[in-house]
Design a protein around this motif. Sequence first.
Motif, PDB file in Angstrom:
ATOM      1  N   GLU A  28      40.451   8.620 -28.166  1.00  0.00           N
ATOM      2  CA  GLU A  28      39.295   8.737 -27.318  1.00  0.00           C
ATOM      3  C   GLU A  28      37.873   8.615 -28.050  1.00  0.00           C
ATOM      4  N   GLN A  31      37.421   5.323 -29.668  1.00  0.00           N
ATOM      5  CA  GLN A  31      37.037   4.362 -28.618  1.00  0.00           C
ATOM      6  C   GLN A  31      35.572   4.562 -28.412  1.00  0.00           C
ATOM      7  N   PHE A  34      33.359   3.303 -31.565  1.00  0.00           N
ATOM      8  CA  PHE A  34      33.265   1.916 -31.956  1.00  0.00           C
ATOM      9  C   PHE A  34      32.981   1.029 -30.903  1.00  0.00           C
ATOM     10  N   GLY A  35      32.861   1.641 -29.609  1.00  0.00           N
ATOM     11  CA  GLY A  35      32.806   0.914 -28.435  1.00  0.00           C
ATOM     12  C   GLY A  35      33.835  -0.076 -28.120  1.00  0.00           C
ATOM     13  N   VAL A  36      35.177   0.444 -28.006  1.00  0.00           N
ATOM     14  CA  VAL A  36      36.316  -0.515 -28.093  1.00  0.00           C
ATOM     15  C   VAL A  36      37.219  -0.195 -27.088  1.00  0.00           C
ATOM     16  N   GLY A  37      38.123  -0.490 -26.216  1.00  0.00           N
ATOM     17  CA  GLY A  37      38.986  -0.031 -25.457  1.00  0.00           C
ATOM     18  C   GLY A  37      40.206   0.434 -25.884  1.00  0.00           C
ATOM     19  N   ALA A  40      42.466  -1.691 -28.880  1.00  0.00           N
ATOM     20  CA  ALA A  40      42.045  -1.862 -30.084  1.00  0.00           C
ATOM     21  C   ALA A  40      42.320  -0.478 -30.935  1.00  0.00           C
ATOM     22  N   ILE A  41      42.266   0.582 -30.347  1.00  0.00           N
ATOM     23  CA  ILE A  41      42.612   1.808 -31.301  1.00  0.00           C
ATOM     24  C   ILE A  41      44.019   2.089 -31.238  1.00  0.00           C
ATOM     25  N   THR A  91      33.152  -0.540 -39.169  1.00  0.00           N
ATOM     26  CA  THR A  91      33.417  -1.646 -38.274  1.00  0.00           C
ATOM     27  C   THR A  91      34.934  -1.352 -37.949  1.00  0.00           C
ATOM     28  N   LEU A  92      35.619  -1.981 -36.945  1.00  0.00           N
ATOM     29  CA  LEU A  92      36.585  -1.584 -36.441  1.00  0.00           C
ATOM     30  C   LEU A  92      37.689  -2.141 -37.628  1.00  0.00           C
ATOM     31  N   GLN A  96      40.637  -0.292 -39.364  1.00  0.00           N
ATOM     32  CA  GLN A  96      42.083  -0.674 -39.265  1.00  0.00           C
ATOM     33  C   GLN A  96      42.581  -0.731 -40.643  1.00  0.00           C
TER      34      GLN A  96
END
Length: 396
Positions: A28, A31, A34-37, A40-41, A91-92, A96
């Motif tokens: 959480e 999320q 990085f402003g993602v759902g 993605a995480i 960055t995402l 990763q």
Amino acid sequence: MTRRLFGTLCGFVLLVNFGRTAFAPLVEPLQAAFGVGPAAIGLVTSLVWFGTAVPRIPVGYLLTRVSRHRVVLGTGVLLTAAAAFTATATTLLALQLGAFTIGIASGAYFVAAVPLVGELYPDAVGRAVGIHGTASQIAAVVAAPVVVTLLAAGDWRHVFWLLAACTALITLVLVLVVRRRGTVPSSAGEDRNFREALSHWRVIVTGIAIVGVAGFAWQGLFNFYVPYLTASKAFTQTQASTMLTVVFAAGVPAFWLSGRLADRLPHLPYVLGIVAAFGVSLVALTAVSGFVPVLVVTATLGYVIHSLFPALDTYMLGALPASARGSAYAVYSGVALFIESGGSGAVGFLTGAAIPFDSVFRLFALAVGVELVVLLMLYAAGRLPDGGRSADVAAD
């Protein structure tokens, strides 16, 4: 000297496993950062475990060229760099990549370190592997509290800066320890022929067969434990999370005791007994309801499945000669982990097809039962390799 090296490896494995398990309680916060759902995480957390599986067979070959303790030192350097890189991710994609590299470092560590631990105490392999596994399991239990504490004091980056600093320190300590003459056993450098490792395919296949189905079921179970309990047992999110903590906490005494039992009991009967107990516990979990009954079964299930890992490692290290132990173990663990990692995807696919969790886990229990019957028949026919400690190790 042996105790110093072993103690250092136990501290090392705690940090290695912390690096893998720290991502789950960060889902959480990441999320939000990085402003993602969640998808993605979720990929980030999957990359950690995929990274753990990827290097095992290549590192097995590397161990025929480089000493085990040097590979462990290399994983310390890699984990330090990966943790620091993850802490600076903006960055995402960078996140990763950092997660994947942390996984690679952890996978390489286990392939090199577990056989080395067995070499340090050739007359008590199960005990040594069990203690080493206990240290690893402690990391899984404390990961969430440590992460929550660091989040309260700052942000998610502090988790990985702490991991980088601690790993750099323990790597330096390991350098100092292995430089002392007589610390590393001579047998730890005998694994020099990868083809010879593959010649022990019967031992490798037996290990994969034992852990493959049970590990597949376990991966699917623990990754969906919280949604399973909330959907099928009417638990609250807090109650379900508590059960997840219990199932991992039960692994601490399991690693400690099971390794000792593996030194005293016939290897294969003990391992197959654990597989049977896991199948029964899995069926029991689908049958009980209510907080206390589920708590009892959860603790039992956690103890049983975590007992399997040191017992099976003891069997594998005992059945393999020093000349092929590291690389053969790498092949076994690499293939087994790839099989096990499919458990979560299977649970997601089956439940997504509207099949209830209880039905899915009963199907898994049935598969474990079929696997067990086949293994018992092969054992009764004398077709499974013996797990007695190799004479070349006992003489070291």
